[in-house]
Design a protein around this motif. Structure first.
Motif, PDB file in Angstrom:
ATOM      1  N   LEU A  85       0.826  -1.205   0.000  1.00  0.00           N
ATOM      2  CA  LEU A  85       0.000   0.000   0.000  1.00  0.00           C
ATOM      3  C   LEU A  85       0.860   1.254   0.000  1.00  0.00           C
ATOM      4  CD1 LEU A  85      -2.809   1.264   0.141  1.00  0.00           C
ATOM      5  CD2 LEU A  85      -2.689   1.093   2.643  1.00  0.00           C
ATOM      6  N   ALA A  86       1.985   1.216   0.734  1.00  0.00           N
ATOM      7  CA  ALA A  86       2.884   2.372   0.748  1.00  0.00           C
ATOM      8  C   ALA A  86       3.506   2.598  -0.630  1.00  0.00           C
ATOM      9  CB  ALA A  86       3.972   2.171   1.798  1.00  0.00           C
ATOM     10  N   VAL A  87       3.927   1.507  -1.298  1.00  0.00           N
ATOM     11  CA  VAL A  87       4.480   1.639  -2.656  1.00  0.00           C
ATOM     12  C   VAL A  87       3.421   2.169  -3.611  1.00  0.00           C
ATOM     13  CG1 VAL A  87       5.475   0.359  -4.581  1.00  0.00           C
ATOM     14  CG2 VAL A  87       6.184  -0.171  -2.243  1.00  0.00           C
ATOM     15  N   TYR A  88       2.217   1.670  -3.492  1.00  0.00           N
ATOM     16  CA  TYR A  88       1.119   2.107  -4.364  1.00  0.00           C
ATOM     17  C   TYR A  88       0.804   3.582  -4.145  1.00  0.00           C
ATOM     18  CZ  TYR A  88      -3.583   2.205  -6.426  1.00  0.00           C
ATOM     19  OH  TYR A  88      -4.693   2.511  -7.178  1.00  0.00           O
ATOM     20  N   ALA A  89       0.777   4.010  -2.876  1.00  0.00           N
ATOM     21  CA  ALA A  89       0.473   5.418  -2.581  1.00  0.00           C
ATOM     22  C   ALA A  89       1.597   6.336  -3.026  1.00  0.00           C
ATOM     23  CB  ALA A  89       0.210   5.584  -1.086  1.00  0.00           C
ATOM     24  N   SER A  90       2.853   5.859  -2.942  1.00  0.00           N
ATOM     25  CA  SER A  90       3.979   6.725  -3.316  1.00  0.00           C
ATOM     26  C   SER A  90       4.028   7.003  -4.810  1.00  0.00           C
ATOM     27  CB  SER A  90       5.288   6.070  -2.873  1.00  0.00           C
ATOM     28  OG  SER A  90       5.507   4.860  -3.582  1.00  0.00           O
ATOM     29  N   LEU A  91       3.344   6.210  -5.608  1.00  0.00           N
ATOM     30  CA  LEU A  91       3.340   6.412  -7.057  1.00  0.00           C
ATOM     31  C   LEU A  91       2.166   7.260  -7.537  1.00  0.00           C
ATOM     32  CD1 LEU A  91       4.261   2.771  -8.176  1.00  0.00           C
ATOM     33  CD2 LEU A  91       5.784   4.751  -8.056  1.00  0.00           C
ATOM     34  N   ARG A  92       1.265   7.652  -6.637  1.00  0.00           N
ATOM     35  CA  ARG A  92       0.079   8.417  -7.022  1.00  0.00           C
ATOM     36  C   ARG A  92       0.152   9.831  -6.465  1.00  0.00           C
ATOM     37  NH1 ARG A  92      -5.237   5.253  -5.347  1.00  0.00           N
ATOM     38  NH2 ARG A  92      -6.108   6.939  -6.622  1.00  0.00           N
ATOM     39  N   PRO A  93      -0.342  10.822  -7.176  1.00  0.00           N
ATOM     40  CA  PRO A  93      -0.433  12.174  -6.632  1.00  0.00           C
ATOM     41  C   PRO A  93      -1.431  12.213  -5.480  1.00  0.00           C
ATOM     42  CG  PRO A  93      -0.659  12.173  -9.028  1.00  0.00           C
ATOM     43  CD  PRO A  93      -0.751  10.751  -8.592  1.00  0.00           C
ATOM     44  N   TYR A  94      -1.166  13.126  -4.552  1.00  0.00           N
ATOM     45  CA  TYR A  94      -2.047  13.217  -3.392  1.00  0.00           C
ATOM     46  C   TYR A  94      -3.453  13.640  -3.799  1.00  0.00           C
ATOM     47  CZ  TYR A  94      -3.937  14.640   1.099  1.00  0.00           C
ATOM     48  OH  TYR A  94      -4.732  14.769   2.217  1.00  0.00           O
ATOM     49  N   GLU A  95      -3.552  14.465  -4.822  1.00  0.00           N
ATOM     50  CA  GLU A  95      -4.878  14.910  -5.252  1.00  0.00           C
ATOM     51  C   GLU A  95      -5.716  13.727  -5.743  1.00  0.00           C
ATOM     52  OE1 GLU A  95      -2.039  16.126  -6.231  1.00  0.00           O
ATOM     53  OE2 GLU A  95      -1.989  18.087  -5.226  1.00  0.00           O
ATOM     54  N   ASP A  96      -5.065  12.760  -6.378  1.00  0.00           N
ATOM     55  CA  ASP A  96      -5.788  11.588  -6.873  1.00  0.00           C
ATOM     56  C   ASP A  96      -6.343  10.755  -5.724  1.00  0.00           C
ATOM     57  OD1 ASP A  96      -6.832   9.649  -8.478  1.00  0.00           O
ATOM     58  OD2 ASP A  96      -4.921   8.789  -9.099  1.00  0.00           O
ATOM     59  N   THR A  97      -5.515  10.514  -4.712  1.00  0.00           N
ATOM     60  CA  THR A  97      -5.987   9.719  -3.576  1.00  0.00           C
ATOM     61  C   THR A  97      -6.985  10.485  -2.726  1.00  0.00           C
ATOM     62  OG1 THR A  97      -4.057  10.445  -2.299  1.00  0.00           O
ATOM     63  CG2 THR A  97      -3.884   8.356  -3.473  1.00  0.00           C
ATOM     64  N   ALA A  98      -6.824  11.823  -2.633  1.00  0.00           N
ATOM     65  CA  ALA A  98      -7.763  12.608  -1.844  1.00  0.00           C
ATOM     66  C   ALA A  98      -9.156  12.620  -2.484  1.00  0.00           C
ATOM     67  CB  ALA A  98      -7.248  14.038  -1.689  1.00  0.00           C
ATOM     68  N   GLN A  99      -9.203  12.548  -3.801  1.00  0.00           N
ATOM     69  CA  GLN A  99     -10.490  12.588  -4.492  1.00  0.00           C
ATOM     70  C   GLN A  99     -11.129  11.209  -4.589  1.00  0.00           C
ATOM     71  OE1 GLN A  99     -10.243  14.265  -8.413  1.00  0.00           O
ATOM     72  NE2 GLN A  99     -12.439  14.047  -8.826  1.00  0.00           N
TER      73      GLN A  99
END
Length: 307
Positions: free
Chosen positions: A49-63
């Motif tokens: 999950l940490a690797v997956y989150a590190s590859l995505r922009p924060y705006e994408d995960t926040a939305q």
């Protein structure tokens, strides 16, 4: 078919090939494999999950949330985590602490373990219990006494720019050696007791002294145990955060675990950026494990089989 010339008896028919039935896995083993797979995935889930989150922009995960399908992937967070936290400097600080601490700990522990397990030392068992009991002392109990003590121990300028034990690498190195020495002595002494006594007797007959028996006979046989301990000790000291935070006040001397604080904002924290920094911090320990994997596994399985 012609008869046998020597006996006149008819020839024997050729024996049919023996087919060995393939062994089928028992039903109980399927349950074991399923259980181990589930446990492995449970342990790997936070890392993945940490690797997956590190590859995505924060705006994408926040939305869309952390468990949503990604709309954009990039390694930009890794570049930002390395540059914004000054990670290169902290990597060097960590190596200045971890490498000497691990080498000195294993060197001193091998001496003590050899003395209590291979020499007829009076009170050797009591000494081994003393070193082992040191692991039972909570670290938080001696924080204040060590803080006061290190502020009163002077050092020359070439050892510490603060001229004191406090705010120097030596303080963190000595504390890590003191707390890790007991565990290493216990493990190495237990392993040295399993070495064949005939080897030591043959070395004594050949005229080998104590130093020769230790350096040229015992230590080469302890290579798997030393590799396993070296991997564990480097991981533990590398990930230490408490002692450096207490005994080092200069932020330029802090180890790599402290650099993650530079990625935390005062009012806002980009957890995707923090995840990328955590992955970068964990890479050296993974590299050490991969380099010593063969010796590490051999050290863990010592004594599991005989012969």
């Amino acid at each position: 078919m012609s008869a046998d010339i020597s006996t006149g008896a008819p020839p024997r028919p050729a024996a049919a090939p023996v087919t060995v039935p393939k062994s089928r896995p028992r039903k109980g083993r399927w349950g074991v494999h399923i259980f181990l797979t589930a446990v492995s995935l449970a342990f790997l889930a936070p890392l993945l999950l940490a690797v997956y989150a590190s590859l995505r922009p924060y705006e994408d995960t926040a939305q869309h949330g952390y468990f949503s399908w990604p709309h954009h992937l990039s390694f930009d967070y890794y570049r930002r985590a390395y540059t914004e936290s000054g990670m290169g400097k902290y990597f060097a600080n960590t190596l200045l602490i971890a490498v000497p601490a691990v080498l000195v700990t294993l060197f001193l522990a091998s001496f003590v373990a050899f003395a209590v397990s291979r020499l007829k030392l009076r009170g050797g068992l009591v000494l081994l219990i003393f070193f082992t009991a040191g692991n039972l002392l909570p670290q938080q109990v001696i924080v204040t006494p060590l803080y006061v003590l290190f502020n009163k121990i002077p050092l020359p300028w070439w050892m510490s720019d603060s001229l004191m034990m406090y705010d120097s690498y030596w303080a963190v190195i000595l504390v890590n050696i003191g707390f890790q020495l007991g565990f290493c002595v216990f493990v190495l002494a237990s392993f040295m007791r399993t070495l064949p006594q005939e080897i030591m007797e043959a070395a004594i007959v050949d005229g080998a002294g104590v130093w020769t028996r230790f350096w040229h006979v015992t230590l080469p046989l302890c290579r798997p145990a030393l590799a396993a301990l070296g991997t564990l000790e480097f991981t533990w000291i590398y990930n230490d955060f408490l002692w450096a935070l207490i005994f080092i006040s200069n932020p330029d001397k802090l180890p790599i675990t402290s650099s993650l604080n530079n990625l935390r904002g005062q009012f806002f924290t980009d957890y995707n950026l923090l995840a990328a920094g955590s992955i970068l911090v964990a890479l050296p320990t993974i590299l050490v494990f991969l380099l010593l994997q063969r010796h590490f596994i051999a050290g863990l399985t010592l004594g599991s089989t005989k012969g």
